[in-house]
Each structure stands twice: as C-alpha cells, then as structure tokens.
Enzyme design. Structure first.
Site, PDB file in Angstrom:
ATOM      1  N   ARG A   8       0.835  -1.128   0.161  1.00 55.82           N
ATOM      2  CA  ARG A   8      -0.061  -0.027  -0.431  1.00 55.82           C
ATOM      3  C   ARG A   8       0.730   1.360   0.036  1.00 55.82           C
ATOM      4  O   ARG A   8       1.530   1.412   0.320  1.00 55.82           O
ATOM      5  CB  ARG A   8      -0.727   0.156   1.492  1.00 55.82           C
ATOM      6  CG  ARG A   8      -1.515   1.227   1.368  1.00 55.82           C
ATOM      7  CD  ARG A   8      -2.966   0.589   2.652  1.00 55.82           C
ATOM      8  NE  ARG A   8      -2.094   0.512   3.263  1.00 55.82           N
ATOM      9  CZ  ARG A   8      -2.065   1.030   4.592  1.00 55.82           C
ATOM     10  NH1 ARG A   8      -2.511   2.676   4.536  1.00 55.82           N
ATOM     11  NH2 ARG A   8      -1.440   0.692   5.666  1.00 55.82           N
ATOM     12  N   LYS A  52       6.579 -13.552   2.489  1.00 53.08           N
ATOM     13  CA  LYS A  52       6.001 -13.780   1.139  1.00 53.08           C
ATOM     14  C   LYS A  52       7.423 -14.023   0.212  1.00 53.08           C
ATOM     15  O   LYS A  52       8.059 -15.122  -0.195  1.00 53.08           O
ATOM     16  CB  LYS A  52       5.032 -12.572   0.471  1.00 53.08           C
ATOM     17  CG  LYS A  52       3.339 -13.256   1.322  1.00 53.08           C
ATOM     18  CD  LYS A  52       2.844 -12.780   0.563  1.00 53.08           C
ATOM     19  CE  LYS A  52       1.382 -12.385   1.959  1.00 53.08           C
ATOM     20  NZ  LYS A  52       0.689 -11.189   1.326  1.00 53.08           N
ATOM     21  N   LYS A 106       5.698   4.214   4.572  1.00 50.61           N
ATOM     22  CA  LYS A 106       6.315   2.734   3.788  1.00 50.61           C
ATOM     23  C   LYS A 106       6.862   3.337   3.398  1.00 50.61           C
ATOM     24  O   LYS A 106       7.795   2.308   2.914  1.00 50.61           O
ATOM     25  CB  LYS A 106       5.106   2.665   3.413  1.00 50.61           C
ATOM     26  CG  LYS A 106       3.719   1.593   4.523  1.00 50.61           C
ATOM     27  CD  LYS A 106       3.167   0.774   3.409  1.00 50.61           C
ATOM     28  CE  LYS A 106       2.036   0.062   4.193  1.00 50.61           C
ATOM     29  NZ  LYS A 106       1.850  -0.978   4.579  1.00 50.61           N
ATOM     30  N   THR A 135       3.754  -8.228   6.032  1.00 53.20           N
ATOM     31  CA  THR A 135       3.205 -10.064   5.678  1.00 53.20           C
ATOM     32  C   THR A 135       3.795 -10.053   4.409  1.00 53.20           C
ATOM     33  O   THR A 135       5.148 -11.110   4.178  1.00 53.20           O
ATOM     34  CB  THR A 135       1.901 -11.072   6.119  1.00 53.20           C
ATOM     35  OG1 THR A 135       0.894  -9.006   4.533  1.00 53.20           O
ATOM     36  CG2 THR A 135       1.628 -10.052   6.980  1.00 53.20           C
TER      37      THR A 135
END
Length: 807
Positions: A543, A654, A548, A650
């Site tokens: 996002r 991955k 971020k 998360t």
C-alpha cells in the site's frame, strides 16, 4: 479427495451440457471456467456439509473472525490444490484439449480487500481450515471492492472494480438466513412499573442483511470452513405492510441501503463518507452476531455459555462495535442482566491491534455515532460510565488520566479503548509492535490489564505464496528435502543444509531466472517497457503510504540517476526497480508520490545516457494475482518503513519464502526475520527504535540541516523543484515542502545516507554469486516459522481456546 481422470472427464462434460447445452470442444474459455468452477464447488459441498454438521453435533467451539477485509485472491487454483486433485484435473483437461492455466486466468480477483489487513485475514482463513480449527470469516460482500487502479499520464485514476459483473461461482446465497439491521431513530430507557429500565428504539431504518457463504477448503484434510459475507438489501416492505406503501420513500431508501455493501473504504474525508463507513462496520457486525446467537440457540445451548462455544475475533478496530452489539442482543432481545451479559461478551471477544500510530486508531465523533446508532451509543455510554468507575478507583483524583483512558472522551468514541476494555485478549502482530504497544501507545492500558496483552506475530500461507506462486521452487524442495514441508512448513529448515551445495545453488538461481523472465514478459505486455532479466529485480510492492517510504526508494533512484549522468565510468550491476501500490482515493500526498515515481520512470527509461543501468517500472492495480507474479521473481525485498511505524508486515515474509534478500529497517516483523536468518543474510539500515523514540520524545530533528549539509540530498531535492524531473511542477514542490518545510515526518532524509550504503552493499553482494545464492537458500529455509499455520495454532491455544480437530 480421490477422483480418477476418467471420472473427472465425465463429470466435466456432464456439467458443461447441463450449464450451457454445449459440447466441450465448442466451449468458450468463459464456459470452461464456469463449468470447472461449479463442478469443483460440487466436489467441495459434501465435505462442507459434513464439517458444519460435525461442529454442531459435537459442540465444537468455533472461531468467528470479524474483518472489514478478506483479500482472498483467486480460489480455483487454491481449491484444486487443497482438494489434492490439481494434477489429476490438469492432466484430464490436457487430454481433453484444454489448458488449466488459461482457465484459471479467467477468474477475477475478489474485490474484498486492500492490503495487509485483508491478506492476513485470508491467510488465517486458509490456515484455520488446513489446521483443522473450527473457523469462520465474517465480513461484507462488496460489489465493487476498493477500486481498479489505472495509471494515466503518471497519475492514479480510480475506476469501479466490478468483480461481480459475472457470476461468482464460489458463493451460495442464503436468503433464509437473512437478518435485519437497524440504523437511526430515537432510543431511550423507559422505566417500568417494577422499577426496571427497558430499552425503546423507534423510527429506525431497517436494512436487510443477506449472507453469501463461500467454502474455505483445508489442505488435503476433511475440514471445509465458511466465509460469510453480508449483502445490504432493501427489506420486503410488502410482507410487513398493513397499509399503503410510500414507494417514493422505498426508492430513496434503496439507493442509500445498497450503498452499504458497494465499496470498500468509502472516502471518509467528508461527513457522508464517515457515516457510510460506520454504517458498514455496524452492518456486518450486527448481522454476524445475530447469526451466531441464532445458531447457538438452535443448537439448544444456553446463552450464558456462549463464550464456551464461540470466540469472536475483532481484526483491527473496524469490528469494535461487536462489543456493544452483543450486549444489545443479550440484554434487549434475550433479557439478560447487564453483569451477566458483560461477562459473556468480554469472554467471547478478543482483539488484534494493527497499529501504533495514534492517528490511525479509530475514533468517531459522538454526534455522528449517536445519530446513526442511538441504542448502541446508550450501551457504550454505560460501558464508559462503569469503566470510569474502575479508572477513578485506580487513579483517584487524577482526572486527566481518567479522561485519557476513557472510551468516550473529548467528543469522540474511541474504538481501541472500547476493544481493550471489552475483550479478554489484546494482541500485537510482531514482537516489536507488541512491546511498543505495552511501553508506548497503550502503556496505560497495559498497566491496568497486563494479563490481557500478548503477541501473535503475523503469518502467511505457504500454500498460495510458495506452492501455487512458485511451483518450480516447490518441486525443487520436494526433490531435495521431501514433501513434509507442504503440511508442516517449519520443515523448510531442512533445506538449510543445501546452502553451500553448488547444484542446489545453481537450481535456485535458475528457477529465479525463469520467474524473472516471465515477469519481464508481463512488464513488456502491460507497460511496454523492456527490462533486462539479468538485472537485479528490486521490488517495492505494498500500500502507498508515507510511512512505508516508497519516497525514500524513489529519491535513491534519482540519486543514482545523477551519479550515472555525472560519471561516465559509474559502475553498478544493472537494476530494475519495480513498484506497485494503490493510494487511498482521498490520500492526495500518496498520489503525488505515485506521480513522482512515474515521472522518474518516464525520464530514466527514455534517457539513452543511462545505458540500461536502471529501469523503473510502476505496475498498476496491485492485488493478489499480480503479487503472485512479482514475488517469485524478486531478488531484493524493500521493507523500508520508518522504524516503529509498521506493525508487522507480511509481504516481507512472502519475499523471503521465495528467496529474495530483505533490505530493511528494524521495524515490525523485520526484526524477527533478522533473528531467523541471521545478520549475514539480510541487509539492515536506518535508525533504531531507541533513536526514533528519542526524537519523538525530545525533538531535535532538523531535516533542513541535512539538506544543507549533504550535497547528495540537496541535489536530489532540488531536482524536484527546478524542472530537472519533467512533469511534476506541483507534486515536486509538495514533496519538497513535506521534507523540508514540514520537517520530514517519517525521517526519509535522516535515513538516506544509511540507505545509500545499504544499496551499495546489495550491489556488492549480488556480484558474489555463491554468497548471494547461499543467502537466498538461508531465507527460504528460515521462512517456515512465518507460516500462518503456526500463527493460527498459537491463536487457537492462547486466545480462542479452540480444539484443533485434525491436521
């Protein structure tokens, strides 16, 4: 499930004839998809029915996971995998002249989520079923989801994402299970002759909540759980009317009512958007709880024991109204006294906190809340009054402390405070996050309720993110360590012994190269950009949010661009920077960052002086299916949020599971990834938690000082405002101001130097193929601990007190 190719072919042909009166050889790809989907749903149905019956018959305690998002991804491939028939179906279809991959590509991603919150919920649903935990999801059946993102002239444009345009083969409408949800009206407590108070709620608006159920298939076991999503519809007034209907009013209500389940996260920058968002939250919570209580009563069990049979989990604060709503049902509809209802409610409810950012902790203006949910507001008022008594007994005359912790305070209803007081468990989603909750953001509540706080680090489902997304790597793992990791992902650690094996390294590198080549083809098809599969694929997908720090990544790219142009002998391993992200429709600054990245890409990709050393790609409309293409091809995983701001993450898990090297701050679950892989196998940069918290407590950060003292920073930032980067006259100025005039809230410039060094380290490590491939294997083999299977079993034993029926 066991089925032969011959039986499948017969079933497929029969289903095709029944649905379309068409022979298989004449069927369109759409017909093939829907035929296969409906057939697989039939295969699932028997196990689904048996699972539901088993839970009821044996009184299993069931989990109901309440979440505003469920970012499922495509279900056909996942269901075939979990049923254990994917290879059989693939071979049978091949023999019929059909291609399974082409059929799977017809499926549309369900528009039920946005980012990590929804993807976590989907992983938990998959893992609960695969771990044999009696679990159900409860949410909203959004008609349009978030939005379909288009990039037009570098700008994000939002279009309706009508994922339900065609049939959704996986859902079953359960009209007979519909319930009514009430909004607006007047509510008060009326004294009775015997001195009691009874609630009165009049002139309310009723909304019909109709459930659509989707099967959640466990991996090669007998468990099929349920995801129940609610659709908002107009009640059938004709059934209830004893007089003439006002059809004009009905039509007006229809549009208002149906909007409740239309769009995920309506723009809440205005009053109407905020009202709609709160409506959504109460709508799916009330419908879900009414359904749960009805089912419990039909099983003949006393409501006083509800918490022994039901665990309701509140995923972030969006479903927080579950607490007063269960109180309402127990008291108003079932006649329970307050203290008993509160005991049942607290012991039924548990809460996951997903943020330490105080501005992200949900709160509602009292007047808005009271107007929309008058009866619920009365209950929250009483919860708050009783909570204040507890606080006053503890803090005495410290009225400021009471106000600080109260549920209704300063003109707002504070949902996180309601969750903490109204549940028996509060968990963070990474060790660092939980410790920060206890020591910083929720310190006062931790001191009051230390026994409620616990940590459950997030997890991902290795079935989708390794077995489905990266079949070549999965086969290599099978061939080297056996297949036990498929059921017990922590067995991936067995692969660690191959980290120095030249043959294993060569195979891992070859698989990565194949995935990069496929992604390069996709980029050429979608963006008309030719990227070099031999370059480093450096990926930043999540996002779009200021904390971020996609901006930090972009500023470093701009810095490299300057370096290349100023030094004809500049040497670096060619790098392809890949971004994908959606910005919330009302998040103007995030949209400006998207425009900046695209302007940067346009200029760099078309500048012959760069000599192909850098390519920049922004892939539009990021979602689960796109992530399944990107992640297996990634070599560098950008996890560069401002330390203390990311609760967990998360995507970091991955990427490591697929062999990417994490470039990270010590934030969220990055800390635990470091613990698992060891310092040599991850690249860490940036300020520490203590340094960040010191700035927040004591001040002292001056971004302008960095701008004036670091020639690299000055050159990069000046390029935003002096016309050097074309096409961002407004965006460049706004970004510049955010970093200098508004003092760089997320420490982009403070971490810039450290980030540049970290990127140089990546470049150096990549040139040593033995070291890089060893690091990659270390990451793959260390990722099993981050499986959601591990996480949900911790929830089951530590929070929900549910039995694990089968594995």
């Amino acid at each position: 499930m066991i089925i032969t190719k011959e039986q499948f072919k017969k079933d497929f042909e029969k289903k095709m004839l029944k649905l379309y009166a068409q022979e298989v050889e004449n069927a369109t790809i759409q017909m093939q998809y829907f035929t296969l989907g409906y057939l697989i749903k039939e295969y699932i149905s028997e196990g689904w029915a048996k699972t539901t019956t088993r839970y009821t018959k044996y009184g299993e305690k069931q989990v109901y996971y309440f979440s505003i998002e469920f970012l499922l991804g495509r279900l056909l491939a996942s269901n075939l995998l979990n049923l254990g028939i994917r290879n059989t179906v693939q071979e049978a279809l091949n023999e019929m002249g059909l291609n399974l991959k082409s059929i799977e590509d017809v499926e549309v991603d369900p528009g039920l989520g946005n980012g990590g919150l929804g993807r976590l919920a989907a992983c938990f649903m998959d893992s609960m079923a695969s771990s044999g935990i009696p679990g159900n999801g409860n949410g909203i059946r959004y008609k349009y989801g978030l939005f379909q993102q288009k990039i037009v002239d570098g700008y994000q444009v939002e279009l309706p994402e009508n994922w339900l345009r065609d049939d959704n083969v996986w859902e079953i409408r359960k009209s007979d299970k519909a319930v009514k949800v009430r909004f607006y009206g007047d509510a008060w407590m009326k004294p009775t002759d015997d001195g009691k108070l009874v609630p009165i709620h009049t002139d309310y608006q009723e909304v019909l909540a109709v459930p659509y159920d989707t099967a959640l298939v466990g991996y090669e076991n007998k468990t099929v759980n349920t995801l129940r999503l609610w659709n908002a519809e107009v009640p059938n007034y004709a059934d209830e009317s004893k007089g003439e209907l006002n059809f004009h009013k009905v039509l007006l209500n229809k549009r208002e009512i149906e909007s409740i389940s239309e769009v995920l996260y309506p723009d809440d920058s205005n009053h109407e958007g905020r009202v709609l968002r709160l409506k959504q939250e109460y709508f799916f919570v009330s419908a879900g709880l009414q359904s749960i209580v009805t089912q419990h009563k039909e099983a003949g069990r006393p409501l006083a024991e509800l918490h022994n049979y039901v665990a309701v989990h509140i995923n972030d604060t969006h479903p927080a109204v579950a607490i007063p709503e269960l109180m309402r049902i127990l008291m108003d509809e079932e006649g329970m006294e307050w203290n008993e209802a509160w005991h049942v409610t607290q012991n039924t409810m548990s809460y996951t906190n997903h943020t330490i950012m105080s501005e992200a902790l949900e709160k509602w203006p009292v007047e808005l809340f009271k107007d929309l949910l008058p009866r619920i507001y009365l209950i929250i008022e009483e919860i708050d009054r009783r909570f204040r008594e507890i606080l006053t007994a503890k803090f005495g005359e410290q009225q400021d402390q009471v106000e600080k912790m109260a549920i209704i305070s300063g003109g707002f209803v504070k949902m996180a405070h309601l969750c903490i007081h109204g549940t028996h468990s509060i968990n963070g989603v990474a060790k660092l996050h939980t410790e920060l909750l206890k020591s910083q953001e929720l310190k006062d509540f931790y001191m009051l309720y230390p026994y409620k706080f616990n940590n459950k680090t997030n997890g991902i489902t290795h079935r989708r993110w390794l077995m489905l997304a990266n079949p070549e790597l999965s086969t290599l793992l099978d061939d080297t360590i056996g297949t036990s990791w498929r059921r017990n992902p922590q067995d991936l650690k067995l692969f660690k012994k191959y980290k120095r094996d030249p043959e294993a390294q060569r195979k891992v590198e070859t698989i990565k190269q194949h995935n990069k080549e496929k992604l390069a083809e996709y980029i050429k098809e979608k963006n008309d950009i030719i990227v070099d599969p031999n370059s480093i694929f450096d990926v930043h997908v999540k996002r779009l949010h200021a904390y971020k720090r996609q901006l930090l990544n972009a500023l470093h790219i701009l810095h490299q661009y300057h370096e290349i142009l100023e030094n004809p002998n500049f040497d670096m391993v060619p790098r392809t920077y890949i971004f994908a992200a959606k910005a919330a429709p009302g998040y103007y600054y995030a949209k400006e960052v998207i425009k900046f990245i695209n302007a940067l890409a346009q200029q760099i990709n078309n500048d012959p002086r760069v000599k192909g050393l850098i390519k920049v790609v922004f892939l539009e409309n990021y979602g689960v299916t796109l992530a399944e293409k990107i992640i297996p091809a990634s070599e560098v995983s950008e996890q560069i949020s401002t330390t203390t701001k990311e609760a967990s993450g998360t995507s970091n898990m991955k990427f490591m599971m697929n062999g990417a090297i994490t470039l990270a701050t010590l934030d969220g679950a990055n800390v635990e990834i470091l613990e698992e892989v060891g310092d040599p196998n991850i690249v860490i940069f940036g300020m520490t938690e203590k340094e960040i918290l010191s700035y927040y407590r004591n001040g002292g950060y001056r971004s302008r000082e960095i701008y004036e003292s670091d020639i690299r920073v000055k050159r990069v930032l000046d390029s935003l405002v002096n016309g050097y980067i074309k096409g961002i006259p407004v965006e460049g100025v706004d970004i510049f101001k955010s970093l200098i005039d508004y003092n760089d809230e997320f420490f982009v410039l403070k971490d810039f130097d450290s980030y540049v060094d970290a990127q140089k380290k990546i470049d150096s490590l990549y040139q040593d193929r033995f070291t890089w491939n060893k690091m990659s294997i270390e990451n793959i083999s260390s990722s099993g601990v981050f499986s959601a299977d591990v996480t949900v079993m911790q929830y089951a034993s530590g929070i929900w007190d549910t039995r694990i029926i089968e594995r």
